[in-house]
Design a protein around this motif. Structure first.
Motif, short mmCIF file in Angstrom:
data_model
loop_
_atom_site.label_atom_id
_atom_site.label_comp_id
_atom_site.label_asym_id
_atom_site.label_seq_id
_atom_site.Cartn_x
_atom_site.Cartn_y
_atom_site.Cartn_z
N VAL A 23 0.85 -1.18 0.00
CA VAL A 23 0.00 0.00 0.00
C VAL A 23 0.89 1.23 0.00
O VAL A 23 1.98 1.22 0.57
CB VAL A 23 -0.97 0.00 1.21
N GLY A 24 0.43 2.27 -0.69
CA GLY A 24 1.13 3.54 -0.71
C GLY A 24 0.18 4.64 -0.26
O GLY A 24 -0.93 4.37 0.21
N ASP A 25 0.60 5.87 -0.42
CA ASP A 25 -0.22 7.00 0.02
C ASP A 25 -1.50 7.17 -0.80
O ASP A 25 -2.47 7.75 -0.32
CB ASP A 25 0.58 8.30 -0.06
N PHE A 26 -1.51 6.67 -2.04
CA PHE A 26 -2.68 6.85 -2.91
C PHE A 26 -3.10 5.58 -3.64
O PHE A 26 -3.97 5.64 -4.50
CB PHE A 26 -2.40 7.95 -3.95
N ASN A 27 -2.48 4.44 -3.33
CA ASN A 27 -2.82 3.23 -4.07
C ASN A 27 -2.40 1.97 -3.33
O ASN A 27 -1.72 2.03 -2.31
CB ASN A 27 -2.17 3.27 -5.44
N SER A 28 -2.80 0.84 -3.91
CA SER A 28 -2.37 -0.46 -3.41
C SER A 28 -2.21 -1.41 -4.58
O SER A 28 -2.74 -1.18 -5.67
CB SER A 28 -3.39 -1.02 -2.42
N MET A 29 -1.48 -2.49 -4.34
CA MET A 29 -1.30 -3.54 -5.33
C MET A 29 -1.27 -4.87 -4.59
O MET A 29 -0.59 -5.00 -3.58
CB MET A 29 0.02 -3.34 -6.08
N VAL A 30 -2.05 -5.82 -5.10
CA VAL A 30 -2.05 -7.17 -4.54
C VAL A 30 -1.88 -8.15 -5.69
O VAL A 30 -2.53 -8.02 -6.74
CB VAL A 30 -3.37 -7.47 -3.78
N SER A 31 -1.00 -9.12 -5.50
CA SER A 31 -0.79 -10.19 -6.46
C SER A 31 -1.13 -11.49 -5.77
O SER A 31 -0.67 -11.75 -4.65
CB SER A 31 0.67 -10.19 -6.92
#
Length: 178
Positions: free
Chosen positions: A119-127
């Motif tokens: 997770v970042g300040d404005f987004n996320s990524m899940v694999s």
């Protein structure tokens, strides 16, 4: 006396402007982007306005498409964007090659399903693995508007909650067994 009258008039005008056109005049649909929406986890990103709109395709389109993107906006102001990519392996969002996607990237600990997340300040990524009829693995990206203000720690917590609500729904709609 004149100062008091001007102050009262200015205060009254400010109150009337805030009462006019403020609030949410739209209803959040039960489903968008090909998955059910949870208004509670979407709530922190919703803004006052008149029109809730979904732009783009379902993120789970069947067929040969390898990715789907969907954008939720209020009065033509993008609030949340979802993207799902059907891929051939797990991609680590903490890998150096994925760093460009984030501002202040941190690992999402204890995913409630097998996979890797950040997770970042404005987004996320899940694999995560899918092992379904439409995909072997998938990458889900959730992005909120870069103009979103407020407390960064709270915003990151809300992005993570939205992501952890979204990904299992995508996996279910894709028929993932893993």
């Amino acid at each position: 006396m004149r100062r008091v009258a001007v102050s009262a008039l200015t205060g009254g005008l400010a109150l009337s402007l805030t009462a006019c056109g403020s609030g949410r005049e739209y209803k959040v649909p039960e489903e968008a982007c090909g998955v059910p929406l949870n208004e509670k986890v979407l709530e922190p990103f919703l803004v006052d306005g008149e029109k809730f709109e979904v732009k783009g395709d379902s993120v789970i389109e069947a067929g040969t498409d390898t990715s789907g993107r969907c954008n939720i906006s209020v009065d033509d102001w993008s609030v949340v964007s979802f993207q799902v990519e059907k891929v051939d392996k797990i991609y680590d969002p903490m890998a150096p090659l994925e760093e460009f996607r984030f501002r202040n990237r941190a690992k999402i600990e204890n995913l409630p399903f097998p996979g890797l997340g950040a997770v970042g300040d404005f987004n996320s990524m899940v694999s995560t693995a899918c092992s379904g009829p439409m995909a072997d693995h998938l990458v889900a990206l959730v992005t909120i508007n870069l103009k979103a203000g407020g407390d960064v720690a709270e915003r990151r917590k809300n992005i993570e909650a939205l992501t952890l609500d979204f990904v299992p729904k995508v996996k279910k709609e894709l028929g993932c067994t893993a």
